[in-house]
Scaffold this motif. Structure first.
Motif, PDB file in Angstrom:
ATOM      1  N   HIS A 247      -0.818  15.405  48.324  1.00 19.40           N
ATOM      2  CA  HIS A 247      -1.032  16.850  48.465  1.00 19.40           C
ATOM      3  C   HIS A 247      -0.191  17.595  47.431  1.00 19.40           C
ATOM      4  O   HIS A 247       0.958  17.219  47.174  1.00 19.40           O
ATOM      5  CB  HIS A 247      -0.606  17.263  49.882  1.00 19.40           C
ATOM      6  CG  HIS A 247      -0.789  18.708  50.179  1.00 19.40           C
ATOM      7  ND1 HIS A 247      -1.971  19.221  50.687  1.00 19.40           N
ATOM      8  CD2 HIS A 247       0.055  19.764  50.039  1.00 19.40           C
ATOM      9  CE1 HIS A 247      -1.830  20.526  50.859  1.00 19.40           C
ATOM     10  NE2 HIS A 247      -0.616  20.885  50.466  1.00 19.40           N
ATOM     11  N   CYS A 248      -0.769  18.637  46.865  1.00 25.50           N
ATOM     12  CA  CYS A 248      -0.012  19.481  45.936  1.00 25.50           C
ATOM     13  C   CYS A 248       0.362  20.778  46.642  1.00 25.50           C
ATOM     14  O   CYS A 248      -0.513  21.558  47.016  1.00 25.50           O
ATOM     15  CB  CYS A 248      -0.832  19.772  44.682  1.00 25.50           C
ATOM     16  SG  CYS A 248       0.036  20.887  43.567  1.00 25.50           S
ATOM     17  N   LYS A 249       1.676  20.982  46.806  1.00 27.84           N
ATOM     18  CA  LYS A 249       2.142  22.181  47.506  1.00 27.84           C
ATOM     19  C   LYS A 249       1.901  23.423  46.668  1.00 27.84           C
ATOM     20  O   LYS A 249       1.820  24.526  47.181  1.00 27.84           O
ATOM     21  CB  LYS A 249       3.650  22.059  47.763  1.00 27.84           C
ATOM     22  CG  LYS A 249       3.986  21.083  48.862  1.00 27.84           C
ATOM     23  CD  LYS A 249       5.430  21.228  49.273  1.00 27.84           C
ATOM     24  CE  LYS A 249       6.228  20.052  48.721  1.00 27.84           C
ATOM     25  NZ  LYS A 249       7.607  20.010  49.185  1.00 27.84           N
ATOM     26  N   ASN A 250       1.792  23.220  45.357  1.00 21.20           N
ATOM     27  CA  ASN A 250       1.640  24.368  44.468  1.00 21.20           C
ATOM     28  C   ASN A 250       0.226  24.938  44.483  1.00 21.20           C
ATOM     29  O   ASN A 250       0.026  26.128  44.689  1.00 21.20           O
ATOM     30  CB  ASN A 250       2.031  23.957  43.040  1.00 21.20           C
ATOM     31  CG  ASN A 250       1.995  25.128  42.092  1.00 21.20           C
ATOM     32  OD1 ASN A 250       2.535  26.192  42.412  1.00 21.20           O
ATOM     33  ND2 ASN A 250       1.344  24.957  40.953  1.00 21.20           N
ATOM     34  N   CYS A 251      -0.797  24.059  44.328  1.00 22.75           N
ATOM     35  CA  CYS A 251      -2.167  24.589  44.200  1.00 22.75           C
ATOM     36  C   CYS A 251      -3.070  24.184  45.366  1.00 22.75           C
ATOM     37  O   CYS A 251      -4.240  24.549  45.372  1.00 22.75           O
ATOM     38  CB  CYS A 251      -2.777  24.150  42.873  1.00 22.75           C
ATOM     39  SG  CYS A 251      -3.280  22.424  42.845  1.00 22.75           S
ATOM     40  N   LEU A 252      -2.559  23.409  46.330  1.00 22.46           N
ATOM     41  CA  LEU A 252      -3.293  22.980  47.533  1.00 22.46           C
ATOM     42  C   LEU A 252      -4.344  21.896  47.266  1.00 22.46           C
ATOM     43  O   LEU A 252      -5.145  21.573  48.128  1.00 22.46           O
ATOM     44  CB  LEU A 252      -3.959  24.165  48.253  1.00 22.46           C
ATOM     45  CG  LEU A 252      -3.054  25.319  48.660  1.00 22.46           C
ATOM     46  CD1 LEU A 252      -3.872  26.421  49.342  1.00 22.46           C
ATOM     47  CD2 LEU A 252      -1.951  24.840  49.604  1.00 22.46           C
ATOM     48  N   HIS A 253      -4.343  21.347  46.057  1.00 17.44           N
ATOM     49  CA  HIS A 253      -5.214  20.193  45.793  1.00 17.44           C
ATOM     50  C   HIS A 253      -4.745  19.025  46.661  1.00 17.44           C
ATOM     51  O   HIS A 253      -3.568  18.888  46.932  1.00 17.44           O
ATOM     52  CB  HIS A 253      -5.119  19.814  44.309  1.00 17.44           C
ATOM     53  CG  HIS A 253      -5.656  18.458  43.997  1.00 17.44           C
ATOM     54  ND1 HIS A 253      -7.004  18.193  43.947  1.00 17.44           N
ATOM     55  CD2 HIS A 253      -5.029  17.266  43.766  1.00 17.44           C
ATOM     56  CE1 HIS A 253      -7.176  16.899  43.682  1.00 17.44           C
ATOM     57  NE2 HIS A 253      -6.002  16.331  43.560  1.00 17.44           N
ATOM     58  N   ARG A 254      -5.695  18.212  47.113  1.00 19.05           N
ATOM     59  CA  ARG A 254      -5.321  16.987  47.819  1.00 19.05           C
ATOM     60  C   ARG A 254      -6.260  15.869  47.405  1.00 19.05           C
ATOM     61  O   ARG A 254      -7.396  16.110  47.019  1.00 19.05           O
ATOM     62  CB  ARG A 254      -5.308  17.161  49.336  1.00 19.05           C
ATOM     63  CG  ARG A 254      -6.624  17.405  50.021  1.00 19.05           C
ATOM     64  CD  ARG A 254      -7.193  18.767  49.780  1.00 19.05           C
ATOM     65  NE  ARG A 254      -6.387  19.933  50.045  1.00 19.05           N
ATOM     66  CZ  ARG A 254      -6.381  20.584  51.197  1.00 19.05           C
ATOM     67  NH1 ARG A 254      -7.100  20.153  52.203  1.00 19.05           N
ATOM     68  NH2 ARG A 254      -5.695  21.682  51.319  1.00 19.05           N
ATOM     69  N   ILE A 267       1.309  12.995  39.775  1.00 20.96           N
ATOM     70  CA  ILE A 267       1.196  14.363  39.243  1.00 20.96           C
ATOM     71  C   ILE A 267      -0.152  14.964  39.615  1.00 20.96           C
ATOM     72  O   ILE A 267      -1.192  14.297  39.518  1.00 20.96           O
ATOM     73  CB  ILE A 267       1.345  14.330  37.695  1.00 20.96           C
ATOM     74  CG1 ILE A 267       2.717  13.746  37.313  1.00 20.96           C
ATOM     75  CG2 ILE A 267       1.162  15.717  37.076  1.00 20.96           C
ATOM     76  CD1 ILE A 267       3.923  14.534  37.818  1.00 20.96           C
ATOM     77  N   CYS A 268      -0.131  16.211  40.050  1.00 21.19           N
ATOM     78  CA  CYS A 268      -1.371  16.883  40.443  1.00 21.19           C
ATOM     79  C   CYS A 268      -2.294  17.035  39.230  1.00 21.19           C
ATOM     80  O   CYS A 268      -1.894  17.633  38.229  1.00 21.19           O
ATOM     81  CB  CYS A 268      -1.042  18.259  41.033  1.00 21.19           C
ATOM     82  SG  CYS A 268      -2.510  19.232  41.367  1.00 21.19           S
ATOM     83  N   PRO A 269      -3.527  16.512  39.315  1.00 20.19           N
ATOM     84  CA  PRO A 269      -4.440  16.613  38.178  1.00 20.19           C
ATOM     85  C   PRO A 269      -4.916  18.046  37.934  1.00 20.19           C
ATOM     86  O   PRO A 269      -5.451  18.360  36.876  1.00 20.19           O
ATOM     87  CB  PRO A 269      -5.614  15.710  38.573  1.00 20.19           C
ATOM     88  CG  PRO A 269      -5.544  15.579  40.047  1.00 20.19           C
ATOM     89  CD  PRO A 269      -4.116  15.773  40.447  1.00 20.19           C
ATOM     90  N   VAL A 270      -4.704  18.936  38.902  1.00 26.18           N
ATOM     91  CA  VAL A 270      -5.176  20.320  38.756  1.00 26.18           C
ATOM     92  C   VAL A 270      -4.117  21.202  38.089  1.00 26.18           C
ATOM     93  O   VAL A 270      -4.402  21.934  37.153  1.00 26.18           O
ATOM     94  CB  VAL A 270      -5.583  20.907  40.137  1.00 26.18           C
ATOM     95  CG1 VAL A 270      -6.008  22.359  40.022  1.00 26.18           C
ATOM     96  CG2 VAL A 270      -6.681  20.064  40.762  1.00 26.18           C
ATOM     97  N   CYS A 271      -2.851  21.093  38.572  1.00 24.69           N
ATOM     98  CA  CYS A 271      -1.836  22.038  38.058  1.00 24.69           C
ATOM     99  C   CYS A 271      -0.627  21.370  37.418  1.00 24.69           C
ATOM    100  O   CYS A 271       0.241  22.056  36.882  1.00 24.69           O
ATOM    101  CB  CYS A 271      -1.396  22.980  39.173  1.00 24.69           C
ATOM    102  SG  CYS A 271      -0.292  22.182  40.351  1.00 24.69           S
ATOM    103  N   GLY A 272      -0.524  20.050  37.532  1.00 27.26           N
ATOM    104  CA  GLY A 272       0.589  19.362  36.866  1.00 27.26           C
ATOM    105  C   GLY A 272       1.874  19.291  37.672  1.00 27.26           C
ATOM    106  O   GLY A 272       2.864  18.723  37.212  1.00 27.26           O
TER     107      GLY A 272
HETATM  108 ZN   LIG Z   1      -1.575  21.215  42.009  1.00 22.51          ZN
END
Ligand SMILES: [Zn+2]
Ligand SMILES: C[S@@+](CC[C@H](N)C(=O)[O-])C[C@H]1O[C@@H](n2cnc3c(N)ncnc32)[C@H](O)[C@@H]1O
Length: 385
Positions: A247-254, A267-272
């Motif tokens: 889970h990405c706490k920054n952009c909510l991608h999971r 690393i989040c593929p959406v926001c890094g």
């Molecule tokens: Zn993210």
């Protein structure tokens, strides 16, 4: 028993008596929780569906009997039940279990006073259904359930330690379920998956594997209905359903990854930003449409006081069958965008218009299970302002 003031209640077709108490608590002389009536009603439906599917007489174990309400109701209200064994470590509970068996004029219901794990080990392979409804966590009893459960049986498991499974604090979940939780807007689903994953991993050492027939998180508890199968090859195959949710706490991608020791993206593929991981947990199906449809149908043949709520829940679980893991919470996404939430129906319509799946979830009235990405959802929410 004469020292107690007796309370009389009726659930389904069954009469039950137990000592009156002021507060629902494990300190009561005999435990009874009226908020669990729907849990017991759903169990009757699930066990009846299982009995019809197996098309044979089934023996049931009510492992933590309390007043005996489950075992007594199962014998009294389910067709095709042979022997019911009600176990409880408390002598007072045993007295009321015997009393309630008599009160309902039942034969073939036996009462036992053993530690739950000892009982399952003594009675290995004797039960077609094992119902585990302890105080708090079922974790300490799971190994004996794995040892004792027979092939093609039904295991019903309640956990009331939802704060551990949901990750309010990480340590209790790691300690009890050997899994790292993560407290997110979909943590109740993660909790169910941690519980199912723990059962699957515990049973696997006995070459047994699970198929999740129905699962739900309601008020203060989680409940799983699992079919237990046997075979080492199939168990190996089934463990492919163990994995992690990141889970990405920054952009909510999971995202979901499978395998116990496979590399997980950091690393989040959406926001890094850095991802946080929950697991190991069950990433396979947590609802079985065919089984739940039969449970719904079974309500036509049973007297269920909680029918309205039970049907609402079963229909929601039915919709979830086949839906992607996790869900977006509309308010959480809108809050991160600093916009107000559009009407829920409009959001669902627009997601579907754009060719994505959009399914409601029983876990959260504002939840959307979808194959759309967080960026797709954000665009849709902004377009609806
Ligand atoms: Zn993210
Ligand atoms: C949550 S209550 C059961 C409620 C009951 N199934 C119902 O639906 O009302 C848990 C019961 O487990 C019993 N118990 C606690 N520890 C136990 C153990 N190690 N083995 C067997 N029974 C135990 C308690 O005496 C209590 O009656």
């Amino acid at each position: 028993m004469d020292e107690y003031k007796i309370k009389h209640i009726e659930e389904g077709l069954t009469q039950i008596e137990f000592p009156e108490f002021d507060k629902i608590s494990s300190d009561a002389p005999v435990f009874y929780n009226p908020h669990m009536e729907m849990n017991r009603d759903l169990s009757i439906l699930a066990i009846q569906v299982f009995q019809k599917q197996e098309d044979r007489e089934i023996n049931i174990c009510d492992l933590f009997g309390g007043s005996g309400i489950r075992g007594v109701r199962y014998k009294n209200e389910i067709d095709g039940v042979g022997e019911v064994s009600i176990n409880d470590i408390s002598e007072t509970a045993n007295q009321f279990e015997r009393h309630n068996i008599e009160l309902n004029n039942l034969d073939d219901v036996e009462v036992y006073q053993h530690d739950a794990s000892m009982f399952l080990r003594m009675k290995r392979g004797e039960f077609d259904v094992i119902d585990i409804d302890p105080f708090g966590t079922p974790s300490p009893f799971m190994d004996s359930a794995g040892y004792g459960a027979r092939r093609n049986s039904l295991l019903c498991v309640t956990a009331t330690d939802t704060s551990a499974l949901c990750g309010t604090y990480q340590e209790p979940c790691i300690r009890k379920y050997n899994s790292k939780p993560y407290k997110s807007e979909y943590c109740h689903e993660t909790g169910i998956r941690i519980l199912a994953g723990f059962v699957a991993l515990t049973l696997s050492k006995y070459a047994k594997y699970i198929e999740v027939k129905m699962s739900h998180s309601t008020e203060h508890y989680m409940r799983l209905y699992l079919e237990i199968k046997k075979g080492s090859k199939r168990t190996d195959e089934s463990l492919k359903n163990i994995g992690y949710i990141s889970h990405c706490k920054n952009c909510l991608h999971r995202q979901v990854s499978n395998g116990l020791a496979s590399p997980i993206e950091e690393i989040c593929p959406v926001c890094g930003e850095k991802l946080v991981h929950a697991g190991p947990l069950w990433i396979g199906a947590i609802q079985d449409a065919d089984f739940i449809e039969k449970m719904i149908d079974e309500t036509n043949h049973k007297k269920i006081n909680t029918e309205k709520d039970a049907l609402k829940l079963m229909n929601a679980c039915l919709l979830e069958a086949g839906a992607p893991a996790t869900f977006y919470d509309v308010h959480t996404v809108c809050k991160s965008l600093k916009i107000s939430a559009p009407k829920l129906d409009l959001i669902f319509d627009e997601i579907k218009n754009q060719g994505f799946i959009a399914i409601k979830t029983h876990f959260n009235p504002l939840g959307i299970k979808t194959d759309a990405t967080i960026k797709d959802i954000e665009k849709i929410l902004i377009s609806l302002q």
